[in-house]
Design a protein around this motif. Sequence first.
Motif, PDB file in Angstrom:
ATOM      1  N   HIS A  71       0.832  -1.205   0.000  1.00  0.00           N
ATOM      2  CA  HIS A  71       0.000   0.000   0.000  1.00  0.00           C
ATOM      3  C   HIS A  71       0.870   1.259   0.000  1.00  0.00           C
ATOM      4  O   HIS A  71       0.600   2.214  -0.720  1.00  0.00           O
ATOM      5  N   ARG A  72       1.934   1.269   0.800  1.00  0.00           N
ATOM      6  CA  ARG A  72       2.803   2.449   0.888  1.00  0.00           C
ATOM      7  C   ARG A  72       3.473   2.744  -0.457  1.00  0.00           C
ATOM      8  O   ARG A  72       3.584   3.893  -0.863  1.00  0.00           O
ATOM      9  N   VAL A  73       3.926   1.696  -1.144  1.00  0.00           N
ATOM     10  CA  VAL A  73       4.578   1.905  -2.443  1.00  0.00           C
ATOM     11  C   VAL A  73       3.555   2.407  -3.461  1.00  0.00           C
ATOM     12  O   VAL A  73       3.819   3.365  -4.204  1.00  0.00           O
ATOM     13  N   GLN A  74       2.386   1.790  -3.497  1.00  0.00           N
ATOM     14  CA  GLN A  74       1.347   2.232  -4.436  1.00  0.00           C
ATOM     15  C   GLN A  74       0.934   3.671  -4.139  1.00  0.00           C
ATOM     16  O   GLN A  74       0.776   4.481  -5.055  1.00  0.00           O
ATOM     17  N   GLN A  75       0.770   3.993  -2.870  1.00  0.00           N
ATOM     18  CA  GLN A  75       0.389   5.353  -2.482  1.00  0.00           C
ATOM     19  C   GLN A  75       1.483   6.349  -2.868  1.00  0.00           C
ATOM     20  O   GLN A  75       1.200   7.432  -3.361  1.00  0.00           O
ATOM     21  N   ASP A  78       0.854   9.560  -5.117  1.00  0.00           N
ATOM     22  CA  ASP A  78       0.961  10.934  -4.595  1.00  0.00           C
ATOM     23  C   ASP A  78       2.269  11.630  -4.966  1.00  0.00           C
ATOM     24  O   ASP A  78       2.474  12.787  -4.641  1.00  0.00           O
ATOM     25  N   GLY A  79       3.154  10.920  -5.674  1.00  0.00           N
ATOM     26  CA  GLY A  79       4.383  11.545  -6.149  1.00  0.00           C
ATOM     27  C   GLY A  79       5.561  11.459  -5.207  1.00  0.00           C
ATOM     28  O   GLY A  79       6.652  11.912  -5.535  1.00  0.00           O
ATOM     29  N   THR A  80       5.385  10.866  -4.006  1.00  0.00           N
ATOM     30  CA  THR A  80       6.528  10.751  -3.099  1.00  0.00           C
ATOM     31  C   THR A  80       7.495   9.653  -3.535  1.00  0.00           C
ATOM     32  O   THR A  80       8.639   9.637  -3.105  1.00  0.00           O
ATOM     33  N   LEU A  81       7.026   8.746  -4.400  1.00  0.00           N
ATOM     34  CA  LEU A  81       7.882   7.727  -5.020  1.00  0.00           C
ATOM     35  C   LEU A  81       7.664   7.828  -6.532  1.00  0.00           C
ATOM     36  O   LEU A  81       6.954   7.034  -7.133  1.00  0.00           O
ATOM     37  N   PRO A  82       8.243   8.834  -7.154  1.00  0.00           N
ATOM     38  CA  PRO A  82       8.005   9.032  -8.588  1.00  0.00           C
ATOM     39  C   PRO A  82       8.577   7.893  -9.426  1.00  0.00           C
ATOM     40  O   PRO A  82       9.463   7.162  -8.974  1.00  0.00           O
ATOM     41  N   PRO A  83       8.064   7.739 -10.645  1.00  0.00           N
ATOM     42  CA  PRO A  83       8.595   6.701 -11.532  1.00  0.00           C
ATOM     43  C   PRO A  83      10.116   6.801 -11.638  1.00  0.00           C
ATOM     44  O   PRO A  83      10.678   7.890 -11.700  1.00  0.00           O
ATOM     45  N   GLY A  84      10.752   5.641 -11.623  1.00  0.00           N
ATOM     46  CA  GLY A  84      12.206   5.594 -11.700  1.00  0.00           C
ATOM     47  C   GLY A  84      12.886   5.536 -10.349  1.00  0.00           C
ATOM     48  O   GLY A  84      14.086   5.287 -10.263  1.00  0.00           O
ATOM     49  N   THR A  85      12.129   5.752  -9.270  1.00  0.00           N
ATOM     50  CA  THR A  85      12.713   5.664  -7.931  1.00  0.00           C
ATOM     51  C   THR A  85      13.197   4.242  -7.695  1.00  0.00           C
ATOM     52  O   THR A  85      12.460   3.284  -7.901  1.00  0.00           O
ATOM     53  N   ARG A  86      14.450   4.118  -7.279  1.00  0.00           N
ATOM     54  CA  ARG A  86      15.005   2.801  -6.970  1.00  0.00           C
ATOM     55  C   ARG A  86      14.624   2.445  -5.541  1.00  0.00           C
ATOM     56  O   ARG A  86      14.885   3.216  -4.614  1.00  0.00           O
ATOM     57  N   LEU A  87      14.003   1.300  -5.378  1.00  0.00           N
ATOM     58  CA  LEU A  87      13.638   0.828  -4.047  1.00  0.00           C
ATOM     59  C   LEU A  87      14.829   0.134  -3.403  1.00  0.00           C
ATOM     60  O   LEU A  87      15.673  -0.430  -4.110  1.00  0.00           O
ATOM     61  N   PRO A  88      14.896   0.152  -2.079  1.00  0.00           N
ATOM     62  CA  PRO A  88      16.007  -0.532  -1.408  1.00  0.00           C
ATOM     63  C   PRO A  88      15.969  -2.034  -1.683  1.00  0.00           C
ATOM     64  O   PRO A  88      14.890  -2.603  -1.899  1.00  0.00           O
ATOM     65  N   PRO A  89      17.125  -2.678  -1.665  1.00  0.00           N
ATOM     66  CA  PRO A  89      17.151  -4.134  -1.819  1.00  0.00           C
ATOM     67  C   PRO A  89      16.316  -4.796  -0.715  1.00  0.00           C
ATOM     68  O   PRO A  89      16.168  -4.249   0.384  1.00  0.00           O
ATOM     69  N   VAL A  90      15.790  -5.959  -1.013  1.00  0.00           N
ATOM     70  CA  VAL A  90      14.890  -6.664  -0.094  1.00  0.00           C
ATOM     71  C   VAL A  90      15.491  -6.794   1.305  1.00  0.00           C
ATOM     72  O   VAL A  90      14.860  -6.422   2.304  1.00  0.00           O
ATOM     73  N   ARG A  91      16.686  -7.312   1.395  1.00  0.00           N
ATOM     74  CA  ARG A  91      17.289  -7.550   2.726  1.00  0.00           C
ATOM     75  C   ARG A  91      17.511  -6.256   3.487  1.00  0.00           C
ATOM     76  O   ARG A  91      17.290  -6.189   4.691  1.00  0.00           O
ATOM     77  N   ARG A  92      17.936  -5.232   2.788  1.00  0.00           N
ATOM     78  CA  ARG A  92      18.196  -3.951   3.456  1.00  0.00           C
ATOM     79  C   ARG A  92      16.899  -3.336   3.977  1.00  0.00           C
ATOM     80  O   ARG A  92      16.832  -2.837   5.096  1.00  0.00           O
ATOM     81  N   LEU A 110       3.853  -6.410  -5.997  1.00  0.00           N
ATOM     82  CA  LEU A 110       3.909  -5.101  -6.657  1.00  0.00           C
ATOM     83  C   LEU A 110       4.347  -5.245  -8.114  1.00  0.00           C
ATOM     84  O   LEU A 110       3.824  -4.565  -8.999  1.00  0.00           O
ATOM     85  N   GLU A 111       5.282  -6.147  -8.355  1.00  0.00           N
ATOM     86  CA  GLU A 111       5.737  -6.368  -9.730  1.00  0.00           C
ATOM     87  C   GLU A 111       4.619  -6.991 -10.569  1.00  0.00           C
ATOM     88  O   GLU A 111       4.381  -6.584 -11.707  1.00  0.00           O
ATOM     89  N   ALA A 112       3.909  -7.952  -9.992  1.00  0.00           N
ATOM     90  CA  ALA A 112       2.802  -8.597 -10.712  1.00  0.00           C
ATOM     91  C   ALA A 112       1.707  -7.590 -11.048  1.00  0.00           C
ATOM     92  O   ALA A 112       1.053  -7.695 -12.084  1.00  0.00           O
ATOM     93  N   ALA A 113       1.534  -6.590 -10.179  1.00  0.00           N
ATOM     94  CA  ALA A 113       0.510  -5.560 -10.405  1.00  0.00           C
ATOM     95  C   ALA A 113       1.005  -4.446 -11.330  1.00  0.00           C
ATOM     96  O   ALA A 113       0.246  -3.531 -11.652  1.00  0.00           O
ATOM     97  N   GLY A 114       2.279  -4.504 -11.729  1.00  0.00           N
ATOM     98  CA  GLY A 114       2.817  -3.490 -12.637  1.00  0.00           C
ATOM     99  C   GLY A 114       3.206  -2.192 -11.951  1.00  0.00           C
ATOM    100  O   GLY A 114       3.431  -1.183 -12.607  1.00  0.00           O
ATOM    101  N   VAL A 115       3.336  -2.216 -10.624  1.00  0.00           N
ATOM    102  CA  VAL A 115       3.683  -1.003  -9.882  1.00  0.00           C
ATOM    103  C   VAL A 115       5.197  -0.797  -9.864  1.00  0.00           C
ATOM    104  O   VAL A 115       5.677   0.334  -9.918  1.00  0.00           O
ATOM    105  N   ILE A 116       5.933  -1.895  -9.786  1.00  0.00           N
ATOM    106  CA  ILE A 116       7.398  -1.810  -9.820  1.00  0.00           C
ATOM    107  C   ILE A 116       7.919  -2.773 -10.878  1.00  0.00           C
ATOM    108  O   ILE A 116       7.191  -3.645 -11.353  1.00  0.00           O
ATOM    109  N   ALA A 160       6.200   3.842 -14.035  1.00  0.00           N
ATOM    110  CA  ALA A 160       5.226   4.890 -14.328  1.00  0.00           C
ATOM    111  C   ALA A 160       3.849   4.246 -14.462  1.00  0.00           C
ATOM    112  O   ALA A 160       3.725   3.131 -14.954  1.00  0.00           O
ATOM    113  N   ALA A 161       2.852   4.964 -13.992  1.00  0.00           N
ATOM    114  CA  ALA A 161       1.478   4.506 -14.204  1.00  0.00           C
ATOM    115  C   ALA A 161       1.190   4.635 -15.692  1.00  0.00           C
ATOM    116  O   ALA A 161       1.848   5.396 -16.401  1.00  0.00           O
TER     117      ALA A 161
END
Length: 126
Positions: A26-30, A34-48, A67-73, A85-86
Motif C-alpha cells: 500500500h505504501r509503495v502504491q500510495q 501521490d508523487g513521493t515515489l516518482p517513476p524511476g525511484t530505486r527501491l532498497p534491496p529486499v534484505r536492506r 507489486l511487480e505482478a501488479a505493474g507497480v514496480i 510509471a502509471a
Amino acid sequence: MAETPIPPGLALDAGDARPPSEQLRHRVQQGRTDGTLPPGTRLPPVRRLAEALGLAAGTVAKAYRELEAAGVIETRGRRGSFVRAADRTEDLAVQAARRYAAEIADLGLSAEQALELVAAQLGRSR
C-alpha cells in the motif's frame, strides 16, 4: 554501487491491523500515486529494507513480487527494483484528481461532499 536510501514513506504502522507485506504494498502504491515515489525511484534491496523495517526478508520479497505482478514496480536484475510509471490514462486521472482536490479545498467543501458530487456526475455520464 551507491547505497539506496530508505524512503520515509515506507515506514510501517504498528497500529495498522493489515499484515506488514500488505502495508508495504500500500505504501509503495500510495507513493507512486501521490508523487513521493516518482517513476524511476530505486527501491532498497529486499534484505536492506527488511532490516530497516524489522521484517523478515521473505515478507518484503512477497510485497515486491506482488507489486511487480501488479505493474507497480519492475525488477531489473542486479540493478534493483524501480517504481514504474502509471499508464498514461491513470497518470492523467491522478493529475485531474489532484486539481479537483485542490479546487474543493479552496471552496471549503468536505471530502464527503466532493465524493458525492463526483459520484453524481459519473452517474450522469453513463
